[in-house]
Design an enzyme around this catalytic site. Structure first.
Site, PDB file in Angstrom:
ATOM      1  N   GLY A  94      91.275 135.537  20.296  1.00  0.00           N
ATOM      2  CA  GLY A  94      91.964 135.808  21.920  1.00  0.00           C
ATOM      3  C   GLY A  94      90.010 134.957  22.620  1.00  0.00           C
ATOM      4  N   GLY A 125      81.232 141.121  25.184  1.00  0.00           N
ATOM      5  CA  GLY A 125      82.174 140.950  26.050  1.00  0.00           C
ATOM      6  C   GLY A 125      81.520 139.901  26.390  1.00  0.00           C
ATOM      7  N   ARG A 175      82.689 128.123  33.561  1.00  0.00           N
ATOM      8  CA  ARG A 175      83.482 127.344  32.625  1.00  0.00           C
ATOM      9  C   ARG A 175      85.014 126.357  33.026  1.00  0.00           C
ATOM     10  NH1 ARG A 175      83.311 128.105  26.544  1.00  0.00           N
ATOM     11  NH2 ARG A 175      85.671 129.460  26.540  1.00  0.00           N
ATOM     12  N   ARG A 182      94.450 126.354  22.053  1.00  0.00           N
ATOM     13  CA  ARG A 182      93.408 125.938  21.452  1.00  0.00           C
ATOM     14  C   ARG A 182      94.642 125.778  19.721  1.00  0.00           C
ATOM     15  NH1 ARG A 182      88.345 128.540  22.398  1.00  0.00           N
ATOM     16  NH2 ARG A 182      88.314 128.895  24.387  1.00  0.00           N
ATOM     17  N   ASP A 251      90.115 127.479  16.179  1.00  0.00           N
ATOM     18  CA  ASP A 251      90.134 128.226  17.775  1.00  0.00           C
ATOM     19  C   ASP A 251      89.246 127.670  18.406  1.00  0.00           C
ATOM     20  OD1 ASP A 251      89.051 129.968  15.807  1.00  0.00           O
ATOM     21  OD2 ASP A 251      87.929 130.977  17.025  1.00  0.00           O
ATOM     22  N   ASN A 252      88.559 126.944  17.819  1.00  0.00           N
ATOM     23  CA  ASN A 252      87.523 126.169  18.909  1.00  0.00           C
ATOM     24  C   ASN A 252      87.418 124.275  18.263  1.00  0.00           C
ATOM     25  OD1 ASN A 252      86.276 127.770  19.027  1.00  0.00           O
ATOM     26  ND2 ASN A 252      84.560 127.733  17.483  1.00  0.00           N
TER      27      ASN A 252
END
Ligand code: AMP
Ligand code: MG
Length: 484
Positions: A94, A125, A175, A182, A251-252
């Protein structure tokens, strides 16, 4: 102020992702950085968002990027996903440090480095200045090269202390992307056997990225077909330009076919098929040459995740097209790089493999070679000067000269076209490191210069000639740490 454009008081964000089942995300507020200041803002992304550029000068803009000012409609959250990291499944990852703030003009805005979320695990974080500069510049560079990527509106720095083996400062990149879904987002629900959420997610991703499929009877199979095609294309684009991502975990991997999550990536200096840019990738799983295979492996993981929705045999047949789709795109791009009018696998594969073998053998700078070749009219001096040994280069140029005879376009047309397909500049890691070293002292001049190059890598930029040569020996083909 331009009245047709939005300022931060009038823009209104929407939150389409929040229409998904609540398991898909977690609402969380950003934690702003201490003493934030603007480092760079991207006028072309502001244009896409229709945000007035004059806003860049305001404190509200810094607050906006810092998560301290929330525009109308903003409802902030982190997305939940899983993923295969270096081949091993991790059931819950996540957004550990990316906080979504809303959607504008079809682009989803995200603050990377804005503090902890439910998915932070042991992380803080945060994102440090150096890694944020890398993401900010490289996403623009990929766009400049014509490669699908997320982009960034702005980069802020701060005096906020963040510990990474030593004290550093925190930064945030705002961004933007047409999709943040994903492969791993699907894997999360498939693994939990939460099939109604899986279906809702598939419908969401189709509406977001492939809306032409929404009413198709076999929409999930067609969705997978699109993702396979987009991934094959992206892998070929990376290979042709010499980009190594470094962390191709599922996940990327973007459902939209974008380059996402810039970490320990690198552009090739000397051509090296086996180059590993990620320090922690001991086995070379994500080496440069292995990227197309990993793309396929990751699609297999996505296929398994989609199998509760679609017949597996049908999915497998679609995936079986991947090698050919990849090869077609790669050959097309290499043909463009070499200025060939028509490319066929039978005729040209040998020419390309011969070339790559020669570049590897002579450890020749990948970008410099193709740009120099984009001036080649028969005089070999400049090309021979790039490598130590002349015979391998002469042998290849003999084949190339022979092959050029099949072209019907003029030499001038060929060279003009080649200079549009072979960048003069790519942001190599040593260049980024120079920008970072100076930025850490508070001087962002090289960040600004590299941004200019990034946006227009095919232009000459006489003032930046020093970035167009061979990478200094001490910095060639180094590895980068993941720590960011
Ligand atoms: P990456 O490989 O950088 O895309 O990150 C893998 C996972 O680790 C993602 O779930 C990230 O959100 C999470 N992550 C990376 N760095 C941090 C951090 N400093 N704090 C919290 N989570 C992080
Ligand atoms: Mg990631």
């Amino acid at each position: 102020m331009n009245l047709n454009k939005l300022n931060l008081n009038t823009l209104k964000l929407t939150n389409p992702y929040l229409s998904l089942p609540t398991e898909c995300y977690d609402r969380v507020l950003p934690s702003p950085l201490v003493d934030a200041h603007l480092i760079h803002a991207n006028a072309s992304v502001a244009k896409m968002l229709e945000i007035d550029e004059s806003e860049f000068e305001t404190q509200t803009f810094v607050d906006f990027v810092n998560g301290a000012y929330q525009p109308m409609g903003s409802d902030t959250f982190a997305m939940c996903y899983a993923g295969h990291q270096f081949g091993y499944f991790v059931p819950r990852l996540g957004d550990g440090r990316a906080i979504n703030i809303g959607t504008l003009n079809g682009l989803h805005l995200q603050l990377k480095g804005a503090g902890e979320t439910k998915y932070s695990r042991s992380g803080d974080g945060r994102a440090v200045l150096r890694s944020s500069i890398r993401e900010y510049l490289m996403s623009e560079a990929m766009h400049g090269l014509g490669i699908e990527t997320t982009r960034a509106l702005a980069l802020i720095g701060s005096n906020h202390k963040v510990y990474r083996q030593t004290w550093e400062t925190g930064a945030i990149v705002l961004r933007v992307s047409p999709s943040w879904v994903r492969f791993g987002t699907f894997e999360y629900f498939a693994h939990k056997k939460r099939y109604s959420e899986l279906e809702a997610l598939a419908d969401y991703a189709i509406a977001e990225s492939y809306p032409h499929l929404m009413d198709e009877p076999h929409k999930y199979l067609l969705f997978f077909t699109e993702v396979v095609g987009k991934t094959a294309r992206l892998m070929a684009d990376w290979q042709s330009v010499g980009f190594a991502h470094g962390v191709m975990n599922t996940d990327n991997m973007s459902i939209h076919g974008l380059t996402i999550d810039y970490g320990p990536y690198a552009f090739l200096d000397a051509y090296d098929f086996g180059y590993i840019c990620n320090h922690t990738d001991q086995g070379g799983r994500y080496s440069f040459g292995n990227q197309p295979n990993v793309g396929e492996w990751n699609l297999q993981a996505l296929m398994v995740a989609l199998s509760p929705l679609v017949n597996s045999d049908k999915l497998e047949k679609v995936l079986a097209q991947y090698p050919q789709l990849y090869t077609q795109r790669y050959l097309y791009l290499m043909g463009k790089k070499l200025g060939l009018e028509q490319v066929t696998q039978e005729k040209d594969l040998d020419l390309f493999t011969h070339l790559l073998g020669m570049l590897q053998g002579l450890t020749i700078d990948y970008t410099l070679f193709f740009r120099t070749l984009s001036h080649y009219e028969g005089d070999r001096k400049d090309l021979l000067n790039i490598g130590l040994y002349h015979k391998p280069m002469n042998d290849w140029l003999d084949s190339y000269d022979e092959r050029l005879k099949a072209n019907t376009i003029s030499t001038e047309e060929r060279l003009v076209s080649m200079r549009k397909h072979n960048p003069k500049y790519v942001l190599k890691n040593y260049m980024l490191q120079e920008a970072i070293d100076l930025a850490e002292k508070g001087d962002f001049s090289i960040v600004n210069d590299l941004f200019t190059i990034a946006q227009n890598p095919y232009a000459e930029h006489k003032a930046f000639e020093r970035w167009a040569g061979v990478t200094p020996n001490a910095f060639k083909n180094q590895k980068l740490s993941c720590s960011s």
